[in-house]
Design an enzyme around this catalytic site. Sequence first.
Site, PDB file in Angstrom:
ATOM      1  N   LYS A  14       0.822  -1.216   0.000  1.00  0.00           N
ATOM      2  CA  LYS A  14       0.000   0.000   0.000  1.00  0.00           C
ATOM      3  C   LYS A  14       0.855   1.265   0.000  1.00  0.00           C
ATOM      4  O   LYS A  14       0.575   2.200  -0.737  1.00  0.00           O
ATOM      5  CB  LYS A  14      -0.923   0.017   1.234  1.00  0.00           C
ATOM      6  CG  LYS A  14      -1.873  -1.179   1.289  1.00  0.00           C
ATOM      7  CD  LYS A  14      -2.874  -1.034   2.429  1.00  0.00           C
ATOM      8  CE  LYS A  14      -2.256  -1.094   3.814  1.00  0.00           C
ATOM      9  NZ  LYS A  14      -1.818  -2.446   4.245  1.00  0.00           N
ATOM     10  N   ARG A  89      -9.132   0.642   9.578  1.00  0.00           N
ATOM     11  CA  ARG A  89      -8.770  -0.748   9.833  1.00  0.00           C
ATOM     12  C   ARG A  89      -9.823  -1.468  10.663  1.00  0.00           C
ATOM     13  O   ARG A  89      -9.645  -2.649  10.961  1.00  0.00           O
ATOM     14  CB  ARG A  89      -7.444  -0.807  10.588  1.00  0.00           C
ATOM     15  CG  ARG A  89      -6.207  -1.096   9.738  1.00  0.00           C
ATOM     16  CD  ARG A  89      -5.004  -1.091  10.652  1.00  0.00           C
ATOM     17  NE  ARG A  89      -3.841  -1.766  10.152  1.00  0.00           N
ATOM     18  CZ  ARG A  89      -2.835  -1.180   9.500  1.00  0.00           C
ATOM     19  NH1 ARG A  89      -2.893   0.093   9.198  1.00  0.00           N
ATOM     20  NH2 ARG A  89      -1.781  -1.877   9.147  1.00  0.00           N
ATOM     21  N   ARG A 128      11.301  -7.490   3.745  1.00  0.00           N
ATOM     22  CA  ARG A 128      11.200  -6.152   4.328  1.00  0.00           C
ATOM     23  C   ARG A 128      11.849  -6.094   5.704  1.00  0.00           C
ATOM     24  O   ARG A 128      12.438  -5.078   6.065  1.00  0.00           O
ATOM     25  CB  ARG A 128       9.751  -5.669   4.429  1.00  0.00           C
ATOM     26  CG  ARG A 128       9.718  -4.205   4.888  1.00  0.00           C
ATOM     27  CD  ARG A 128       8.373  -3.551   4.767  1.00  0.00           C
ATOM     28  NE  ARG A 128       7.518  -3.839   5.900  1.00  0.00           N
ATOM     29  CZ  ARG A 128       6.299  -3.338   6.036  1.00  0.00           C
ATOM     30  NH1 ARG A 128       5.801  -2.551   5.112  1.00  0.00           N
ATOM     31  NH2 ARG A 128       5.580  -3.643   7.085  1.00  0.00           N
ATOM     32  N   ARG A 145      -0.348  -9.736  13.308  1.00  0.00           N
ATOM     33  CA  ARG A 145      -0.933  -8.693  12.463  1.00  0.00           C
ATOM     34  C   ARG A 145      -1.838  -9.301  11.401  1.00  0.00           C
ATOM     35  O   ARG A 145      -2.894  -8.745  11.077  1.00  0.00           O
ATOM     36  CB  ARG A 145       0.179  -7.863  11.817  1.00  0.00           C
ATOM     37  CG  ARG A 145       0.976  -7.075  12.840  1.00  0.00           C
ATOM     38  CD  ARG A 145       2.145  -6.351  12.208  1.00  0.00           C
ATOM     39  NE  ARG A 145       1.671  -5.298  11.336  1.00  0.00           N
ATOM     40  CZ  ARG A 145       2.370  -4.776  10.336  1.00  0.00           C
ATOM     41  NH1 ARG A 145       3.570  -5.204  10.061  1.00  0.00           N
ATOM     42  NH2 ARG A 145       1.864  -3.815   9.614  1.00  0.00           N
TER      43      ARG A 145
HETATM   44  P1  ADP Z   1       1.761  -1.952   6.987  1.00  0.00           P
HETATM   45  O1  ADP Z   1       2.117  -0.857   6.024  1.00  0.00           O
HETATM   46  O2  ADP Z   1       2.841  -2.974   7.149  1.00  0.00           O
HETATM   47  O3  ADP Z   1       0.446  -2.576   6.680  1.00  0.00           O
HETATM   48  P2  ADP Z   1       1.260   0.164   8.869  1.00  0.00           P
HETATM   49  O4  ADP Z   1       2.530   0.927   8.764  1.00  0.00           O
HETATM   50  O5  ADP Z   1       0.078   0.668   8.135  1.00  0.00           O
HETATM   51  O6  ADP Z   1       1.573  -1.333   8.438  1.00  0.00           O
HETATM   52  O7  ADP Z   1       0.825   0.029  10.415  1.00  0.00           O
HETATM   53  C1  ADP Z   1       1.719  -0.387  11.413  1.00  0.00           C
HETATM   54  C2  ADP Z   1       0.982  -0.547  12.755  1.00  0.00           C
HETATM   55  O8  ADP Z   1       0.419   0.718  13.167  1.00  0.00           O
HETATM   56  C3  ADP Z   1      -0.218  -1.504  12.769  1.00  0.00           C
HETATM   57  O9  ADP Z   1       0.159  -2.834  12.952  1.00  0.00           O
HETATM   58  C4  ADP Z   1      -1.035  -0.949  13.942  1.00  0.00           C
HETATM   59  O10 ADP Z   1      -0.505  -1.355  15.185  1.00  0.00           O
HETATM   60  C5  ADP Z   1      -0.840   0.548  13.827  1.00  0.00           C
HETATM   61  N1  ADP Z   1      -1.912   1.174  13.002  1.00  0.00           N
HETATM   62  C6  ADP Z   1      -1.750   1.800  11.820  1.00  0.00           C
HETATM   63  N2  ADP Z   1      -2.925   2.223  11.338  1.00  0.00           N
HETATM   64  C7  ADP Z   1      -3.867   1.840  12.253  1.00  0.00           C
HETATM   65  C8  ADP Z   1      -5.282   1.943  12.327  1.00  0.00           C
HETATM   66  N3  ADP Z   1      -5.989   2.534  11.354  1.00  0.00           N
HETATM   67  N4  ADP Z   1      -5.919   1.436  13.412  1.00  0.00           N
HETATM   68  C9  ADP Z   1      -5.238   0.849  14.390  1.00  0.00           C
HETATM   69  N5  ADP Z   1      -3.900   0.693  14.378  1.00  0.00           N
HETATM   70  C10 ADP Z   1      -3.214   1.186  13.332  1.00  0.00           C
END
Ligand code: ADP
Length: 194
Positions: A14, A89, A128, A145
Amino acid sequence: MINLILFGPPMAGKGTQATMLIETYDLIHLSTGDMLRAEIKAGTQLGLEAKTFMDRGDLVPDAVLVGMIQSTLSSNPDAKGYIFDGFPRTIPQAEALDKGLESLNTSIHMVLSMEVPREELRERRVKRALASGRTDDDPEVFEKRLDNYMNLTFPVKGYYQERNKLTEVDGIGSEEEVFARLKAAVDSLASDQG
Ligand code: ADP
Protein backbone atom coordinates in the site's frame (compact mmCIF):
# COMPACT_ATOMS: atom_id res chain seq x y z
CA MET A 1 -12.47 16.19 -4.25
CA ILE A 2 -11.42 12.64 -4.88
CA ASN A 3 -10.96 10.43 -1.86
CA LEU A 4 -9.49 6.97 -2.16
CA ILE A 5 -8.79 4.22 0.32
CA LEU A 6 -5.93 1.83 -0.32
CA PHE A 7 -7.00 -1.32 1.42
CA GLY A 8 -5.22 -4.60 1.98
CA PRO A 9 -3.30 -6.77 4.41
CA PRO A 10 0.08 -5.84 5.89
CA MET A 11 2.80 -6.11 3.23
CA ALA A 12 0.32 -5.74 0.37
CA GLY A 13 2.35 -2.81 -0.98
CA LYS A 14 0.00 0.00 0.00
CA GLY A 15 2.71 2.50 0.94
CA THR A 16 4.60 2.04 -2.33
CA GLN A 17 1.48 2.40 -4.43
CA ALA A 18 0.20 5.36 -2.42
CA THR A 19 3.44 7.22 -3.19
CA MET A 20 2.94 6.58 -6.91
CA LEU A 21 -0.74 7.56 -6.80
CA ILE A 22 -0.25 10.89 -5.01
CA GLU A 23 2.20 11.98 -7.72
CA THR A 24 -0.30 11.21 -10.45
CA TYR A 25 -3.42 12.62 -8.82
CA ASP A 26 -2.07 15.37 -6.54
CA LEU A 27 -3.74 13.98 -3.43
CA ILE A 28 -2.68 14.08 0.21
CA HIS A 29 -1.23 10.77 1.41
CA LEU A 30 -2.55 9.91 4.83
CA SER A 31 -0.76 6.86 6.20
CA THR A 32 -1.77 6.19 9.79
CA GLY A 33 1.19 3.80 10.22
CA ASP A 34 3.60 6.59 9.18
CA MET A 35 1.80 9.09 11.41
CA LEU A 36 2.05 6.78 14.41
CA ARG A 37 5.73 6.06 13.75
CA ALA A 38 6.36 9.82 13.58
CA GLU A 39 4.68 10.24 16.98
CA ILE A 40 6.88 7.48 18.42
CA LYS A 41 10.00 9.09 16.97
CA ALA A 42 9.03 12.47 18.42
CA GLY A 43 8.50 10.82 21.80
CA THR A 44 4.97 12.18 22.30
CA GLN A 45 2.50 10.76 24.82
CA LEU A 46 0.37 9.45 21.96
CA GLY A 47 3.43 7.77 20.45
CA LEU A 48 4.34 6.11 23.73
CA GLU A 49 0.83 4.71 24.08
CA ALA A 50 0.64 3.55 20.47
CA LYS A 51 4.03 1.81 20.59
CA THR A 52 2.92 -0.83 23.08
CA PHE A 53 0.10 -1.90 20.75
CA MET A 54 2.19 -1.74 17.58
CA ASP A 55 5.09 -3.74 19.01
CA ARG A 56 2.67 -6.56 19.80
CA GLY A 57 1.09 -6.50 16.36
CA ASP A 58 -2.16 -5.17 17.77
CA LEU A 59 -4.26 -2.33 16.47
CA VAL A 60 -4.00 1.01 18.23
CA PRO A 61 -7.37 1.91 19.84
CA ASP A 62 -9.97 3.44 17.52
CA ALA A 63 -10.30 6.64 19.56
CA VAL A 64 -6.63 7.49 18.96
CA LEU A 65 -6.91 6.92 15.22
CA VAL A 66 -10.19 8.75 14.84
CA GLY A 67 -8.75 11.79 16.64
CA MET A 68 -5.69 11.78 14.39
CA ILE A 69 -7.76 11.58 11.21
CA GLN A 70 -10.17 14.28 12.30
CA SER A 71 -7.41 16.73 13.04
CA THR A 72 -5.75 16.03 9.67
CA LEU A 73 -9.01 16.53 7.78
CA SER A 74 -9.69 19.82 9.50
CA SER A 75 -6.17 21.15 9.02
CA ASN A 76 -6.23 20.72 5.21
CA PRO A 77 -9.33 22.64 4.10
CA ASP A 78 -8.01 23.14 0.54
CA ALA A 79 -7.08 19.50 -0.11
CA LYS A 80 -7.91 18.17 -3.58
CA GLY A 81 -8.48 14.83 -1.96
CA TYR A 82 -6.91 12.11 0.10
CA ILE A 83 -5.45 8.67 -0.17
CA PHE A 84 -6.12 6.87 3.08
CA ASP A 85 -3.49 4.18 3.57
CA GLY A 86 -3.81 1.84 6.55
CA PHE A 87 -7.07 3.49 7.61
CA PRO A 88 -9.84 2.55 8.25
CA ARG A 89 -8.77 -0.75 9.83
CA THR A 90 -11.99 -1.41 11.77
CA ILE A 91 -15.70 -0.86 11.15
CA PRO A 92 -15.92 1.93 13.80
CA GLN A 93 -13.04 3.69 12.03
CA ALA A 94 -14.88 3.40 8.70
CA GLU A 95 -18.02 4.88 10.25
CA ALA A 96 -16.04 7.74 11.79
CA LEU A 97 -14.36 8.45 8.45
CA ASP A 98 -17.72 8.62 6.68
CA LYS A 99 -18.96 11.12 9.27
CA GLY A 100 -15.79 13.20 9.09
CA LEU A 101 -15.95 13.44 5.30
CA GLU A 102 -19.66 14.16 5.37
CA SER A 103 -19.01 17.22 7.52
CA LEU A 104 -16.72 18.42 4.70
CA ASN A 105 -19.50 17.70 2.19
CA THR A 106 -17.55 14.91 0.58
CA SER A 107 -17.20 11.14 0.79
CA ILE A 108 -15.08 8.14 -0.14
CA HIS A 109 -15.21 7.61 -3.89
CA MET A 110 -13.38 4.33 -4.24
CA VAL A 111 -11.80 1.64 -2.10
CA LEU A 112 -8.96 -0.09 -3.90
CA SER A 113 -8.46 -3.47 -2.31
CA MET A 114 -5.05 -4.93 -3.06
CA GLU A 115 -5.39 -8.70 -3.25
CA VAL A 116 -2.29 -10.62 -2.18
CA PRO A 117 -2.36 -14.22 -0.86
CA ARG A 118 -0.99 -14.95 2.61
CA GLU A 119 1.97 -16.98 1.42
CA GLU A 120 3.18 -14.12 -0.73
CA LEU A 121 2.76 -11.71 2.23
CA ARG A 122 4.94 -13.96 4.34
CA GLU A 123 7.64 -14.05 1.68
CA ARG A 124 7.59 -10.26 1.39
CA ARG A 125 7.88 -9.95 5.16
CA VAL A 126 11.20 -11.77 5.15
CA LYS A 127 12.61 -9.27 2.67
CA ARG A 128 11.20 -6.15 4.33
CA ALA A 129 12.30 -7.18 7.82
CA LEU A 130 15.91 -7.08 6.64
CA ALA A 131 15.58 -3.56 5.28
CA SER A 132 13.04 -1.90 7.56
CA GLY A 133 14.30 -2.80 11.02
CA ARG A 134 10.64 -2.52 12.11
CA THR A 135 9.94 -4.65 15.18
CA ASP A 136 6.46 -5.36 13.80
CA ASP A 137 8.12 -7.12 10.87
CA ASP A 138 9.33 -9.89 13.21
CA PRO A 139 7.74 -13.25 12.31
CA GLU A 140 5.58 -13.74 15.43
CA VAL A 141 4.40 -10.15 15.43
CA PHE A 142 3.62 -10.38 11.75
CA GLU A 143 1.45 -13.47 12.27
CA LYS A 144 -0.44 -11.53 14.92
CA ARG A 145 -0.93 -8.69 12.46
CA LEU A 146 -2.29 -11.11 9.86
CA ASP A 147 -4.74 -12.51 12.43
CA ASN A 148 -5.86 -9.04 13.41
CA TYR A 149 -6.27 -8.22 9.75
CA MET A 150 -8.56 -11.21 9.20
CA ASN A 151 -10.62 -10.63 12.35
CA LEU A 152 -10.90 -6.85 12.57
CA THR A 153 -9.92 -5.31 9.24
CA PHE A 154 -11.22 -7.73 6.61
CA PRO A 155 -14.86 -6.93 7.55
CA VAL A 156 -14.22 -3.34 6.43
CA LYS A 157 -14.17 -4.71 2.88
CA GLY A 158 -17.77 -5.83 3.24
CA TYR A 159 -18.72 -2.42 4.63
CA TYR A 160 -17.60 -0.75 1.40
CA GLN A 161 -18.85 -3.53 -0.84
CA GLU A 162 -22.36 -2.97 0.54
CA ARG A 163 -21.96 0.69 -0.39
CA ASN A 164 -20.76 -0.18 -3.93
CA LYS A 165 -17.38 1.40 -3.41
CA LEU A 166 -15.12 -1.61 -3.54
CA THR A 167 -12.75 -2.41 -6.42
CA GLU A 168 -10.46 -5.41 -6.10
CA VAL A 169 -7.05 -5.14 -7.72
CA ASP A 170 -4.53 -7.94 -8.20
CA GLY A 171 -1.54 -7.04 -6.04
CA ILE A 172 0.83 -9.60 -7.58
CA GLY A 173 3.37 -8.34 -10.10
CA SER A 174 5.92 -5.57 -10.38
CA GLU A 175 5.28 -2.19 -8.75
CA GLU A 176 4.61 -0.76 -12.21
CA GLU A 177 2.18 -3.52 -13.16
CA VAL A 178 0.19 -3.10 -9.97
CA PHE A 179 0.23 0.66 -10.37
CA ALA A 180 -1.16 0.39 -13.91
CA ARG A 181 -4.10 -1.64 -12.55
CA LEU A 182 -4.80 0.87 -9.80
CA LYS A 183 -4.55 3.78 -12.20
CA ALA A 184 -7.00 2.17 -14.62
CA ALA A 185 -9.49 1.79 -11.76
CA VAL A 186 -9.12 5.40 -10.61
CA ASP A 187 -9.37 6.70 -14.18
CA SER A 188 -12.62 4.80 -14.71
CA LEU A 189 -13.97 6.59 -11.67
CA ALA A 190 -13.00 9.98 -13.08
CA SER A 191 -14.71 9.23 -16.40
CA ASP A 192 -17.87 8.05 -14.59
CA GLN A 193 -18.07 11.39 -12.86
CA GLY A 194 -17.62 13.23 -16.19
P1 ADP B 1 1.76 -1.95 6.99
O1 ADP B 1 2.12 -0.86 6.02
O2 ADP B 1 2.84 -2.97 7.15
O3 ADP B 1 0.45 -2.58 6.68
P2 ADP B 1 1.26 0.16 8.87
O4 ADP B 1 2.53 0.93 8.76
O5 ADP B 1 0.08 0.67 8.13
O6 ADP B 1 1.57 -1.33 8.44
O7 ADP B 1 0.83 0.03 10.41
C1 ADP B 1 1.72 -0.39 11.41
C2 ADP B 1 0.98 -0.55 12.76
O8 ADP B 1 0.42 0.72 13.17
C3 ADP B 1 -0.22 -1.50 12.77
O9 ADP B 1 0.16 -2.83 12.95
C4 ADP B 1 -1.04 -0.95 13.94
O10 ADP B 1 -0.51 -1.35 15.19
C5 ADP B 1 -0.84 0.55 13.83
N1 ADP B 1 -1.91 1.17 13.00
C6 ADP B 1 -1.75 1.80 11.82
N2 ADP B 1 -2.92 2.22 11.34
C7 ADP B 1 -3.87 1.84 12.25
C8 ADP B 1 -5.28 1.94 12.33
N3 ADP B 1 -5.99 2.53 11.35
N4 ADP B 1 -5.92 1.44 13.41
C9 ADP B 1 -5.24 0.85 14.39
N5 ADP B 1 -3.90 0.69 14.38
C10 ADP B 1 -3.21 1.19 13.33
